[in-house]
Scaffold this motif. Structure first.
Motif, short mmCIF file in Angstrom:
data_model
loop_
_atom_site.label_atom_id
_atom_site.label_comp_id
_atom_site.label_asym_id
_atom_site.label_seq_id
_atom_site.Cartn_x
_atom_site.Cartn_y
_atom_site.Cartn_z
N LYS A 182 24.51 5.50 0.25
CA LYS A 182 25.79 5.04 0.78
C LYS A 182 25.63 4.68 2.26
CE LYS A 182 27.86 6.03 -3.11
NZ LYS A 182 28.28 4.94 -4.03
N ILE A 183 26.13 3.51 2.63
CA ILE A 183 26.05 3.07 4.02
C ILE A 183 27.43 2.58 4.44
CG2 ILE A 183 24.98 1.48 5.67
CD1 ILE A 183 22.56 1.38 3.85
N SER A 184 27.99 3.23 5.45
CA SER A 184 29.28 2.84 6.01
C SER A 184 29.11 2.54 7.49
CB SER A 184 30.32 3.95 5.81
OG SER A 184 29.89 5.14 6.46
N SER A 185 30.08 1.86 8.10
CA SER A 185 29.96 1.52 9.52
C SER A 185 31.30 1.62 10.22
CB SER A 185 29.40 0.10 9.67
OG SER A 185 30.31 -0.86 9.15
N ASP A 186 31.26 1.87 11.52
CA ASP A 186 32.45 1.97 12.37
C ASP A 186 32.23 1.15 13.64
OD1 ASP A 186 33.89 3.95 10.74
OD2 ASP A 186 32.26 5.29 11.33
N SER A 218 35.15 -0.41 22.18
CA SER A 218 34.88 -1.57 23.04
C SER A 218 34.59 -2.83 22.24
CB SER A 218 33.67 -1.28 23.94
OG SER A 218 32.50 -1.09 23.14
N LYS A 219 34.41 -2.69 20.94
CA LYS A 219 34.07 -3.79 20.03
C LYS A 219 32.76 -4.47 20.39
CE LYS A 219 38.83 -4.73 18.65
NZ LYS A 219 39.86 -5.76 18.40
N LYS A 220 31.93 -3.75 21.15
CA LYS A 220 30.62 -4.29 21.51
C LYS A 220 29.48 -3.57 20.78
CE LYS A 220 32.01 -5.77 26.14
NZ LYS A 220 31.74 -5.66 27.60
N GLY A 221 29.83 -2.53 20.05
CA GLY A 221 28.81 -1.78 19.33
C GLY A 221 29.31 -1.31 17.98
N ARG A 222 28.38 -1.06 17.06
CA ARG A 222 28.74 -0.60 15.72
C ARG A 222 27.77 0.51 15.31
NH1 ARG A 222 31.76 -2.24 11.41
NH2 ARG A 222 32.39 -4.18 12.49
N THR A 223 28.31 1.54 14.67
CA THR A 223 27.50 2.66 14.18
C THR A 223 27.45 2.60 12.66
OG1 THR A 223 28.10 4.08 16.05
CG2 THR A 223 27.24 5.16 14.07
N TYR A 224 26.21 2.54 12.13
CA TYR A 224 26.00 2.56 10.69
C TYR A 224 25.61 3.98 10.26
CZ TYR A 224 26.03 -2.55 10.49
OH TYR A 224 26.39 -3.88 10.54
N VAL A 239 23.67 -1.50 18.36
CA VAL A 239 23.84 -0.97 17.00
C VAL A 239 23.19 0.41 16.94
CG1 VAL A 239 23.07 -1.16 14.61
CG2 VAL A 239 24.04 -3.15 15.75
N THR A 240 23.93 1.38 16.41
CA THR A 240 23.40 2.73 16.23
C THR A 240 23.27 3.01 14.73
OG1 THR A 240 24.46 3.51 18.26
CG2 THR A 240 23.76 5.19 16.67
N GLY A 244 19.15 -10.24 19.76
CA GLY A 244 19.51 -9.75 21.09
C GLY A 244 20.34 -8.49 21.08
N THR A 245 20.30 -7.75 19.97
CA THR A 245 21.08 -6.52 19.84
C THR A 245 20.17 -5.31 20.03
OG1 THR A 245 22.55 -7.58 18.25
CG2 THR A 245 22.60 -5.18 18.34
N GLU A 246 20.62 -4.38 20.88
CA GLU A 246 19.86 -3.14 21.10
C GLU A 246 20.10 -2.19 19.91
OE1 GLU A 246 19.82 0.65 24.18
OE2 GLU A 246 20.80 -1.21 24.78
N VAL A 247 19.05 -1.54 19.45
CA VAL A 247 19.15 -0.67 18.27
C VAL A 247 18.71 0.75 18.63
CG1 VAL A 247 18.40 -0.26 15.90
CG2 VAL A 247 18.65 -2.61 16.74
#
Length: 535
Positions: free
Chosen positions: A431-435, A439-445, A472-473, A501-504
């Motif tokens: 299961k993979i969910s995200s939030d 700031s709408k500049k990052g997302r956590t999976y 992205v986290t 160009g996204t930091e992970v």
């Protein structure tokens, strides 16, 4: 212990006149006193209990098994293309030996059809001496399997596979017995029907004597007294041996060439023999509500085949049909197994004239009982109630064994299907969910589940690489990375985000997963972006 034993024995000897032992010779007195002193300790010994906890029923059950072993051994010899004595000697040697060294009391081992099917071409191309050499090598390999505890691998054989194996054997037993009716008249059908009535009806009146034994006695008496010459008898299946087996080493060259000839046969003999033996042991464990030592059974089967090979016998293993006969006839201990071998030898050497007159109809009735009793009838109901994948595994195992007559192939197909279905089920638990951050500049999976070769693609496809984000986290606190495919999927995800160009950031990785990722992952290695871009 010795400090307490010696005074006790001395007191008994000093008072032997009071105990009325003077009528015995001095040596007899000492032997009797020693027996009386040690008997309580002996009866508490587990191995002693395995031998003598049920002597009467064990001997009777062993006798029933021995009667059924004769025609089966002769039939297996015909399948293998050898003289009947090769299978009969094997059955005697294996039964006696496994009684002492086996890990499952009450289980019957002898020459079997599953093993006979594997050695026909060896006998045809190279002769019986190479068969005996292959039997010895099989024994060595089985002992090594026991030493290295390979019986523990049986845990990977699912219940569905075991059920399929049992049902397939029951079907094969039934098909084999049906062939005995070919070219026979109504007398054969009437005798078999009468035998089944005795087998299933007598226990309603008494269980003092096993009904299969009574069936054989009554039908043999009827056949002899009424002169039913149209019925096939045991004597018509092959000549019984008239002497004890000789001890000798196979007459083959001790060379690498010989080894390469027998090895391709010894390996499948080892696998099939142990599979059938360990599965039969598991079935008897369930029947008797007791436990067996599977690794000891592996070594016991190996030692038994070594003995058989040195006395002119073919390789053998446990027999589920005869083991079921033994248990249903009241056999529980090692004495029943030993009795089957000893009685078998007596029957073929001393009572051969009488044994030759036993009608095949009587033994067909007994084997039909075995077939009906072996089949797991509740598994038919399970086809409707169980999960579809379990039913598919069971049916595939049955079809493979019945079609090929090779236990190893059937079990192998069942195990592979079980593994594939299990992997598929586990992969669906990912299961993979995200939030999205405030700031709408990052997302956590948030990843939950097991990551391995089956679920790797699902993991990689769960991320949105087109979304414009600064960071992205990936939280894998509740996930585990198992193999190269899972780590490779993680590499693809990280490198794709970085290419946009996204930091992970990867957080929550457990120590085992971290060790694997640090060892084989490439996303943090120098030049990783260049390689990703090149692809």
């Amino acid at each position: 212990m010795e400090a307490r034993m010696l005074p006790a024995i001395k007191v008994l000897l000093d008072h032997r006149s009071t105990l009325c032992l003077n009528v015995l010779l001095p040596r007899q007195q000492i032997c009797l006193l020693a027996f009386l002193f040690f008997k309580p300790n002996m009866t508490k010994n587990k191995y002693f209990q395995e031998w003598f906890s049920n002597p009467r029923r064990d001997v009777i059950a062993g006798t029933v098994v021995a009667l059924a072993l004769i025609p089966e051994s002769i039939a297996f010899a015909i399948i293998a293309g050898v003289d009947p004595k090769v299978a009969l000697y094997a059955s005697f040697c294996i039964a006696i030996t496994i009684a002492f060294v086996g890990g499952r009391p009450g289980m019957i081992s002898a020459a079997t059809g599953a093993m006979a099917l594997l050695i026909g071409s060896l006998v045809a191309n190279h002769g019986v001496q190479y068969l005996l050499a292959a039997t010895l090598l099989t024994g060595v390999l089985q002992i090594l399997c026991g030493v290295f505890k390979l019986a523990d691998l049986m845990r990977f054989v699912s219940k569905s596979v075991v059920t399929g194996f049992v049902n397939a054997l029951a079907i094969l037993y039934f098909i084999t017995q049906v062939k005995e009716f070919e070219g026979q008249g109504w007398i054969m059908y009437a005798m078999v029907a009468g035998g089944l009535v005795i087998i299933y009806g007598l226990p309603r009146l008494t269980t003092a004597v096993p009904s299969p034994l009574i069936c054989i006695i009554i039908l043999t008496t009827v056949s002899i007294t009424m002169g039913l010459d149209s019925l096939n008898t045991v004597g018509e299946m092959g000549q019984l041996p008239s002497s004890l087996p000789d001890f000798f080493f196979p007459d083959v060259p001790l060379s690498w060439e010989t080894f390469m000839i027998i090895l391709p046969y010894a390996i499948p003999l080892t696998v099939v023999g142990l599979l059938e033996s360990l599965m039969t042991a598991g079935i008897l464990d369930d029947f008797t509500d007791t436990e067996s030592d599977k690794n000891r059974e592996c070594k016991g089967q190996g030692i038994s085949n070594l003995v058989a090979g040195m006395f002119g016998g073919m390789a053998g293993c446990a027999m589920i049909g005869q083991s079921v006969i033994n248990v249903k006839s009241g056999g529980r201990g090692r004495l029943s197994t030993a009795a089957s071998g000893i009685v078998l030898l007596i029957l073929i050497l001393v009572l051969d004239d009488l044994v030759n007159q036993i009608p095949i109809a009587a033994l067909v009735a007994v084997m039909l009982m075995v077939s009906f009793g072996t089949f797991n009838w509740s598994s038919l109901k399970g086809l409707r109630d169980n999960h579809l994948t379990s039913s598919i595994v069971m049916i595939a195992t049955v079809l493979a064994v019945v079609y090929t007559h090779n236990l190893a192939i059937g079990v192998g197909i069942g195990v592979v299907l079980s593994a594939l279905f299990f992997a598929y089920k586990v992969s669906r638990l990912l299961k993979i969910s995200s939030d999205l951050d405030v700031s709408k500049k990052g997302r956590t999976y948030n990843v939950t589940g097991q990551l391995f070769f089956v679920s790797a693609d699902s993991f990689a496809d769960a991320f949105d690489f087109r979304e414009v984000l600064e960071r992205v986290t990936i939280d894998v606190t509740h996930a585990h990375f198992w193999d190269l495919s899972a780590v490779g999927a993680l590499d693809r995800v990280v490198l794709k985000f970085r290419r946009e160009g996204t930091e992970v950031d990867i957080i929550g990785m457990n120590e085992a997963s971290k060790t694997l990722v640090l060892k084989i992952a490439t996303h943090d290695k120098p030049g990783a972006m260049d390689e990703a871009g090149g692809h």
